[in-house]
Design an enzyme around this catalytic site. Structure first.
Site, PDB file in Angstrom:
ATOM      1  CE1 TYR A 247      -6.857 -21.855   8.717  1.00 43.40           C
ATOM      2  CE2 TYR A 247      -8.343 -22.772  10.358  1.00 43.40           C
ATOM      3  CZ  TYR A 247      -7.940 -22.656   9.040  1.00 43.40           C
ATOM      4  OH  TYR A 247      -8.626 -23.320   8.052  1.00 43.40           O
TER       5      TYR A 247
ATOM      6  CB  SER B 258     -12.040 -22.320   8.851  1.00 40.89           C
ATOM      7  OG  SER B 258     -11.960 -23.183   9.977  1.00 40.89           O
TER       8      SER B 258
END
Length: 204
Positions: free
Chosen positions: A109, A96
């Site tokens: 994250y 990501s």
């Protein structure tokens, strides 16, 4: 059924990707049912909360790491010997843009995805001699159920998209072409790379 209608074989498995033993069994079952593995995509992941780093619950940190990092580690360990022995294959780790820069309130994250990118590079070098390629697909902000937590909040959603030069969320279909590219011989001399699909976010 759709796959088999095309004359291909399909093996459907339900597994907890955060359990190393379960993953080992699943990979062995897949190899037994298909004969071998050519392409492996580590697509399990996600994030369901935002939190300041100070005060974040350890359970939230650990759950995020288990889903986004540990799962990728377990799958790569389970398929590595098979693919290296075969002397070919493509592994695609879905990371990501959160792993490429600062991610305030989503440090958990971002840290997990940054680790996936580092792992991708290291394994790519280890396995390159055997003809096994390992790359990362790095999406920007994609409209999926996993980003509902941000999109349902108009202020948060608008703040995220305001930084994207294309001024919109990506669709799931827009990740298909890049994934096929990494899986196919079109990227036969590419390994250890991060293919960023983010609407210009990381260059703006």
């Amino acid at each position: 059924a759709e796959i088999e209608a095309l004359g291909r074989r399909s093996v459907v498995l339900v597994a907890d990707v955060t359990d190393a033993d379960v993953i080992g069994t699943a990979v062995a079952t897949a190899i037994g049912g298909l004969g071998h593995l050519d392409i492996v995509v580590n697509n399990a992941g996600g994030n369901s909360f935002m939190s300041p780093f100070v005060g974040m619950r350890n359970s939230g940190w650990q759950k995020t790491m288990a889903l986004n990092l540990d799962s990728t580690v377990y799958v790569c360990q389970a398929v590595g010997a098979h693919m290296v022995e075969r002397g070919r294959g493509s592994v695609i780790n879905v990371a990501s843009v959160a792993g490429l820069g600062a991610m305030p309130f989503m440090s958990h994250y971002g840290a997990a995805k940054a680790a996936v990118l580092s792992l991708t590079r290291s394994i790519a070098v280890e396995w390159a001699h055997a003809g096994v390629r390992v790359n990362a697909l790095v999406p920007g902000w994609v409209a999926t159920d996993l980003t509902d937590f941000a999109r349902v909040n108009d202020e948060v959603g608008a703040a995220l998209i305001a930084r994207v030069p294309m001024r919109r969320w990506a669709t799931v279909d827009e990740m298909t072409g890049p994934a096929v590219f990494l899986a196919s011989d079109a990227s036969s001399f590419m390994t250890g790379q991060a293919l960023v699909i983010d609407g210009g976010l990381t260059v703006a």
